[in-house]
Design an enzyme around this catalytic site. Structure first.
Site, PDB file in Angstrom:
ATOM      1  N   GLN A  78     -30.633 -20.088  58.575  1.00  0.00           N
ATOM      2  CA  GLN A  78     -29.804 -18.918  58.739  1.00  0.00           C
ATOM      3  C   GLN A  78     -30.431 -17.575  58.933  1.00  0.00           C
ATOM      4  O   GLN A  78     -30.986 -17.169  58.237  1.00  0.00           O
ATOM      5  CB  GLN A  78     -28.702 -18.703  57.754  1.00  0.00           C
ATOM      6  CG  GLN A  78     -27.754 -17.654  57.688  1.00  0.00           C
ATOM      7  CD  GLN A  78     -26.752 -17.899  56.623  1.00  0.00           C
ATOM      8  OE1 GLN A  78     -26.772 -18.480  55.781  1.00  0.00           O
ATOM      9  NE2 GLN A  78     -25.996 -16.792  56.928  1.00  0.00           N
ATOM     10  N   PHE A  79     -30.695 -17.651  60.592  1.00  0.00           N
ATOM     11  CA  PHE A  79     -31.312 -16.158  60.974  1.00  0.00           C
ATOM     12  C   PHE A  79     -30.813 -14.906  60.456  1.00  0.00           C
ATOM     13  O   PHE A  79     -31.548 -13.979  60.269  1.00  0.00           O
ATOM     14  CB  PHE A  79     -31.358 -16.264  62.365  1.00  0.00           C
ATOM     15  CG  PHE A  79     -30.136 -15.846  63.062  1.00  0.00           C
ATOM     16  CD1 PHE A  79     -30.231 -14.544  63.588  1.00  0.00           C
ATOM     17  CD2 PHE A  79     -29.407 -16.901  63.378  1.00  0.00           C
ATOM     18  CE1 PHE A  79     -28.851 -14.203  64.176  1.00  0.00           C
ATOM     19  CE2 PHE A  79     -28.304 -16.424  64.111  1.00  0.00           C
ATOM     20  CZ  PHE A  79     -28.085 -14.976  64.447  1.00  0.00           C
ATOM     21  N   THR A  80     -29.723 -14.721  60.239  1.00  0.00           N
ATOM     22  CA  THR A  80     -29.012 -13.722  59.486  1.00  0.00           C
ATOM     23  C   THR A  80     -29.525 -12.901  58.475  1.00  0.00           C
ATOM     24  O   THR A  80     -29.072 -12.035  57.821  1.00  0.00           O
ATOM     25  CB  THR A  80     -27.443 -13.680  59.501  1.00  0.00           C
ATOM     26  OG1 THR A  80     -27.045 -14.733  58.654  1.00  0.00           O
ATOM     27  CG2 THR A  80     -26.738 -13.979  61.168  1.00  0.00           C
TER      28      THR A  80
END
Length: 150
Positions: A78-80
């Site tokens: 999850q890059f966020t």
């Protein structure tokens, strides 16, 4: 490497209407990777997650790890998690690694986690539009960033 660890009664990851990972009791780990991350971060974080004492014992005290309860784990990239929100209202993801760096680190993280648990670890599909469903048990949610070890 930044993670959000959720103790779950059940969790699943669906892509294009198909369930690709599903567990009962265990942990759902959301994992954010940045360029400065490496093997040391993977080793430290997988060890920490495998041994986190966040499951209840016979006295309902959080004193048991996912290893102790023979729980399962799903790891979702999850890059966020590396969103920067100081300026304006649109988050910047400049610190999140691009796929050429993040994918090998994510895959290695999953492999090392599986070795520590002695069982298969569920995953999402890197870069896919995933639907993550979970029943947070507790609720228990822990955040760990390898850049804040001390």
């Amino acid at each position: 490497m930044r993670s959000v660890i959720q103790r779950v009664s059940e969790a699943s990851v669906t892509v294009d209407g198909e369930i690709i990972s599903e567990i009962g009791t265990g942990l759902l780990v959301l994992l954010g990777i940045e360029d400065a991350d490496g093997k040391e971060d993977i080793d430290w974080l997988t060890q920490k997650i495998a041994n986190l004492r966040i499951f209840g014992d016979e006295n309902d005290v959080m004193n048991r790890s996912v290893l102790d309860v023979d729980g399962d784990v799903i790891v979702v990239s999850q890059f966020t998690l590396h969103a920067q929100t100081k300026k304006g209202n649109r988050p910047s993801y400049i610190k999140a690694s691009k796929p050429d760096i993040a994918i090998p680190l994510y895959e290695n993280f999953v492999q090392v986690m599986a070795q520590k648990l002695g069982k298969k670890v569920g995953t999402g599909i890197f870069g896919a539009d995933m639907k993550v469903k979970l029943l947070n048990d507790g609720p228990v949610t822990i955040t760990i960033d390898t850049k804040n070890k001390e």
